[in-house]
Design a protein around this motif. Sequence first.
Motif, short mmCIF file in Angstrom:
data_model
loop_
_atom_site.label_atom_id
_atom_site.label_comp_id
_atom_site.label_asym_id
_atom_site.label_seq_id
_atom_site.Cartn_x
_atom_site.Cartn_y
_atom_site.Cartn_z
N THR A 177 1.03 -0.78 -0.06
CA THR A 177 -0.17 -0.22 0.07
C THR A 177 0.88 1.13 0.38
O THR A 177 1.91 1.12 -0.01
CB THR A 177 -0.31 -0.08 1.13
N ASP A 178 0.40 2.06 -0.42
CA ASP A 178 0.77 3.91 -0.58
C ASP A 178 0.76 4.53 0.79
O ASP A 178 1.92 5.86 0.99
CB ASP A 178 0.25 3.80 -1.54
N LYS A 179 -0.22 3.95 2.03
CA LYS A 179 -0.55 4.75 2.91
C LYS A 179 0.16 4.92 3.33
O LYS A 179 0.72 3.55 4.05
CB LYS A 179 -1.66 4.01 2.77
N PRO A 180 0.39 6.25 3.99
CA PRO A 180 1.12 6.47 5.37
C PRO A 180 0.76 5.39 6.07
O PRO A 180 0.00 4.96 6.93
CB PRO A 180 1.37 7.84 5.29
N GLN A 181 1.36 5.62 7.27
CA GLN A 181 1.48 4.43 8.70
C GLN A 181 0.47 4.99 9.65
O GLN A 181 -0.16 4.50 10.14
CB GLN A 181 2.86 4.13 9.46
N ASP A 182 0.63 6.43 9.19
CA ASP A 182 -0.12 6.77 10.23
C ASP A 182 -2.18 7.20 9.54
O ASP A 182 -2.55 7.45 10.24
CB ASP A 182 -0.90 8.60 10.48
N GLU A 183 -2.14 6.56 8.42
CA GLU A 183 -3.59 6.24 7.53
C GLU A 183 -3.88 4.77 7.75
O GLU A 183 -4.68 4.12 7.48
CB GLU A 183 -3.41 6.18 6.63
N ILE A 184 -3.22 4.36 8.38
CA ILE A 184 -3.81 2.74 8.19
C ILE A 184 -4.54 2.75 9.54
O ILE A 184 -4.43 3.09 10.62
CB ILE A 184 -2.23 1.71 8.76
N ARG A 185 -5.29 1.87 9.39
CA ARG A 185 -6.36 1.17 10.27
C ARG A 185 -5.84 -0.58 10.92
O ARG A 185 -6.67 -1.59 10.63
CB ARG A 185 -7.36 1.22 10.11
N HIS A 186 -5.49 -0.32 11.76
CA HIS A 186 -5.64 -1.54 13.36
C HIS A 186 -6.85 -2.21 13.53
O HIS A 186 -7.25 -1.07 13.84
CB HIS A 186 -3.85 -1.65 14.20
N ILE A 187 -7.51 -3.27 13.36
CA ILE A 187 -8.53 -3.94 13.90
C ILE A 187 -8.25 -4.59 15.01
O ILE A 187 -8.18 -5.27 15.20
CB ILE A 187 -9.17 -4.15 12.90
N TYR A 188 -9.14 -4.08 16.39
CA TYR A 188 -9.25 -4.88 17.36
C TYR A 188 -10.78 -5.40 17.38
O TYR A 188 -11.38 -3.63 18.02
CB TYR A 188 -8.30 -4.28 18.21
N LEU A 189 -11.11 -6.53 17.84
CA LEU A 189 -12.92 -7.19 17.97
C LEU A 189 -12.71 -7.98 19.27
O LEU A 189 -12.23 -8.30 19.60
CB LEU A 189 -13.12 -7.51 16.84
N ARG A 190 -14.39 -7.54 19.11
CA ARG A 190 -14.72 -8.06 20.40
C ARG A 190 -14.08 -7.81 21.88
O ARG A 190 -12.90 -6.65 22.41
CB ARG A 190 -14.38 -9.49 20.67
N ARG A 191 -13.36 -8.80 22.73
CA ARG A 191 -12.25 -8.04 23.72
C ARG A 191 -11.56 -8.49 23.31
O ARG A 191 -10.39 -7.57 24.16
CB ARG A 191 -12.87 -9.91 24.75
N ALA A 192 -10.87 -8.41 22.80
CA ALA A 192 -9.32 -8.00 22.23
C ALA A 192 -9.64 -6.55 22.00
O ALA A 192 -8.22 -6.25 21.59
CB ALA A 192 -9.05 -8.15 20.05
N LYS A 193 -10.15 -5.83 22.25
CA LYS A 193 -10.83 -4.38 22.49
C LYS A 193 -9.34 -4.42 23.41
O LYS A 193 -8.57 -3.09 22.97
CB LYS A 193 -11.42 -3.97 22.03
N MET A 194 -9.64 -4.55 23.93
CA MET A 194 -8.46 -4.27 25.57
C MET A 194 -6.71 -4.03 25.15
O MET A 194 -6.02 -4.11 25.63
CB MET A 194 -9.03 -4.92 26.45
N LEU A 195 -7.00 -4.91 23.66
CA LEU A 195 -5.20 -5.13 23.92
C LEU A 195 -4.66 -3.67 23.46
O LEU A 195 -3.77 -3.65 23.14
CB LEU A 195 -5.16 -5.85 22.48
N ARG A 196 -5.75 -2.97 23.15
CA ARG A 196 -5.23 -1.49 21.77
C ARG A 196 -6.33 -0.71 22.18
O ARG A 196 -6.77 -0.32 21.66
CB ARG A 196 -4.96 -1.83 20.55
N PRO A 197 -6.23 -0.07 23.86
CA PRO A 197 -7.64 0.88 24.12
C PRO A 197 -6.64 2.14 23.31
O PRO A 197 -7.66 2.92 23.79
CB PRO A 197 -7.38 0.91 25.37
N ASP A 198 -5.30 2.21 23.05
CA ASP A 198 -5.37 3.85 22.86
C ASP A 198 -5.78 3.61 21.44
O ASP A 198 -5.21 5.55 20.31
CB ASP A 198 -3.79 4.15 22.61
N ILE A 199 -6.06 2.97 20.87
CA ILE A 199 -6.26 3.07 18.88
C ILE A 199 -7.86 3.20 18.95
O ILE A 199 -8.71 3.53 18.15
CB ILE A 199 -5.50 2.24 18.05
N LEU A 200 -8.32 3.11 20.21
CA LEU A 200 -10.40 2.67 19.62
C LEU A 200 -10.99 3.60 19.27
O LEU A 200 -12.04 3.33 18.30
CB LEU A 200 -10.96 2.24 21.50
N ASN A 201 -10.22 4.97 19.43
CA ASN A 201 -11.30 6.16 19.29
C ASN A 201 -10.60 6.74 17.94
O ASN A 201 -11.10 7.59 17.26
CB ASN A 201 -11.61 7.32 20.35
N LYS A 202 -10.07 5.75 16.85
CA LYS A 202 -9.29 6.52 16.39
C LYS A 202 -9.65 6.06 15.15
O LYS A 202 -10.24 5.18 14.51
CB LYS A 202 -7.78 6.66 16.41
#
Length: 120
Positions: free
Chosen positions: A95-120
Motif C-alpha cells: 500500500t502507498d498509505k502512510p503508517q498514520d493512515e493504517i487502521r488496525h482492527i481489534y474486535l470483541r474482547r480483543a479491544k482491550m489489547l489496544r485501548p490507545d487506538i479505539l477511538n481513532k
Amino acid sequence: MRGIRGAITVEKNDSVEICNAVQEMLKAIISENELAAKDIGAAIFSATNDIDAVFPAAAARKMKGWDLVPLFDAQQMTVDGSIEKCIRVLLLVDTDKPQDEIRHIYLRRAKMLRPDILNK
C-alpha cells in the motif's frame, strides 16, 4: 509495504466459531484499509493455547482471493493474566498509505489489547 495488526476473540474453541471470527476480522481490516486480497503479501496468525479446533489460516484460505496469499500459524506465548481465546494477525500489505493512515482492527474482547487506538 506496511504491517496491519488485528485481533479478535471467540467464546469457545469451536472450528465454525473460529473460522467465522477470523473471516470477520480479515474483512474488517480489508474494508477499513481499502485493500484487496491481491495487496496482501503475507498473513501471520497467532492463537492463544486454548484455541486448537482449527488453524486460523484455514479460515482465511476459504475467503475469495486468499488462495495465493502466503499464510502462517503460530501459537501465542502464554503470559499470566493475558486475554484468553484470542486470535491475532499481522498482515504485510502492499500500500502507498502512510503508517498514520493504517487502521488496525481489534474486535470483541480483543479491544482491550489496544485501548490507545479505539477511538481513532
